[in-house]
Design a protein around this motif. Sequence first.
Motif, short mmCIF file in Angstrom:
data_model
loop_
_atom_site.label_atom_id
_atom_site.label_comp_id
_atom_site.label_asym_id
_atom_site.label_seq_id
_atom_site.Cartn_x
_atom_site.Cartn_y
_atom_site.Cartn_z
N GLY A 78 -59.54 -127.31 8.67
CA GLY A 78 -59.79 -126.39 7.80
C GLY A 78 -60.17 -127.23 6.29
N ILE A 111 -62.12 -121.70 3.18
CA ILE A 111 -61.86 -122.69 4.10
C ILE A 111 -62.58 -122.66 4.88
N VAL A 165 -59.10 -115.92 -0.47
CA VAL A 165 -59.56 -117.26 0.28
C VAL A 165 -60.43 -116.79 1.31
N TYR A 221 -57.73 -131.03 3.37
CA TYR A 221 -57.58 -130.31 4.57
C TYR A 221 -56.60 -129.20 4.42
N TRP A 222 -56.63 -128.11 4.92
CA TRP A 222 -55.72 -126.81 4.86
C TRP A 222 -54.37 -127.37 5.54
N VAL A 238 -62.19 -117.18 4.99
CA VAL A 238 -62.22 -117.84 5.94
C VAL A 238 -63.39 -117.44 7.04
N LEU A 246 -58.92 -122.40 -5.32
CA LEU A 246 -59.42 -122.01 -3.88
C LEU A 246 -60.16 -121.08 -3.58
N ARG A 274 -55.50 -115.29 2.45
CA ARG A 274 -56.64 -115.83 3.11
C ARG A 274 -57.23 -114.57 4.05
N MET A 333 -60.84 -127.27 2.47
CA MET A 333 -60.44 -126.48 1.37
C MET A 333 -61.80 -126.47 0.12
N SER A 346 -55.16 -121.00 9.46
CA SER A 346 -55.32 -120.50 8.20
C SER A 346 -54.17 -119.54 7.73
N TYR A 383 -64.02 -124.22 8.36
CA TYR A 383 -63.47 -125.05 9.59
C TYR A 383 -64.58 -125.87 10.36
#
Length: 510
Positions: free
Chosen positions: A170, A158, A83, A360-361, A85, A155, A59, A172, A103, A160
């Motif tokens: 988070g 993410i 990924v 959700y992460w 964020v 993925l 991330r 996904m 994350s 939030y």
Amino acid sequence: MTKPENPASHPIDHLARRGAPDAAALLIGERVMNFAELDAGVGRLAAWLRAQVGKPGERVASWSAKTRLACLMPLAAARAGLVHVPINPLLKGPQAQHILADSGAKLLVTNAARADALGDGPPAGCVLYDLKTTEEVIDSQGEALASSLADPDDLAAILYTSGSTGRPKGVMLSHANLWLGAESVATYLKVTPGDRVLGVLPLSFDYGQNQLLSSWYAGAAVAPLDYLTARDVVKAVARHRITTLAGVPPLWVQLVEADWPADAAASLKRLTNSGGALTRSLIDAMRRSFAGADIYPMYGLTEAFRSTFLEPALVADHPTSMGRAIPHAEILVCRPDGSVTADEEPGELVHCGPLVAKGYWRDAERTAERFRPAPAASYYGGTAVWSGDTVRRGSGGLLYFVGRDDAMIKTAGNRVSPTEVEEAAVASGLVYEAVAFGVPDARLGAAIVLIVRGKDGRADADGLAVHLRQTLPNFMQPQAIEWRDTLPRNPNGKLDRVAIAAGWAKAVAA
């Protein structure tokens, strides 16, 4: 009916190549970045990210205003197999710390002031990089990665949630979620390569990020804007000859109150709304201010991006409707046992199909609550998002919002939707915004409190009370009505219902 296949999709970074190479893609201040430059910049930033982080699937976070870096990160991270964020720039240090820790971000790109807001720095294992230095990578002549070959289910991001009801979660999102969301919106809004979209919403917000992605899917240009006042939006529309403007109801309230040059207002072809319902009076005001623009009311939830939209031709006759399912979405209205309701019978909105997020992460418990097997009636099957929102389906197939189950007010043996009370207040023509909530009451179980913001700063308590008595039954009458000059909002620009209710309780207890 045969179950439909999921539509084809591409890795999300391929959006950098959707437009003509020399066509405008990103308008930052006075600078124009064309699609060829966008693709090259994404490739260089992707190579840099991979070099810093190493292995795929890690991330990488960004905490920034709407800079070029913030706009390119969703595509660059995906091209690097990482990924993204994004952190809302309006959040404070402790909230950003939570997102970074939750994350497991290995990298954060931000400016010095935001880095200082983290106190002792980011969580262990997360390396800080300066925003200005990273921006230079985009213009460098360094290595550039070619378009990725990611699987649609990989993925990609993410996002939030705002956290108005607790710690942010988070959500996904896969490459397919983002690509098909971009395709869907560009299609039903009829965006063309000649359009220019003003991006005023946070890029950490699915609605805001999609303004980038759907515009690039259509080969159109985006002008990101960090604004302080409605006047800033008016100036940007005029400067960039904006054709498409998205907002949430509180922003539209400000914009219809602003002074618009005739040429600026006339350039707008479509206005989109989500993050809360438009009222009849606000729609009327938007029509007066932007007579040549189509209005698209929309409903969405981060867990499935967007669920419904109302066609502009239907807005005048059905201003309170959520509309019908967007492309790639299947929307069912269900009873608790999963059976589909009859017309006009309230039920839970259930979203099925390829726009449903991956959960959700690192939160299996909350994922299991919201992401559950699709109802038997679903064409897609698989996992669906059970929204928690109560809606009803009219005889013509249009959907109407009733309320959130966890927000319903149980008073005197009745279940009252705050939305219905709020809409009645706004329909009086005396207020622009209203928030209703329940408070404990020994006699009623819960009493209704209504907080409103009056038009032009005026408070007509008697007039509003008379209107509510004429339009609402006795059990829906507020026990207290209070007027405010301003109402608090969360980082996504929505009214902060938790803060409003808490402020009222604190004032009563004082």
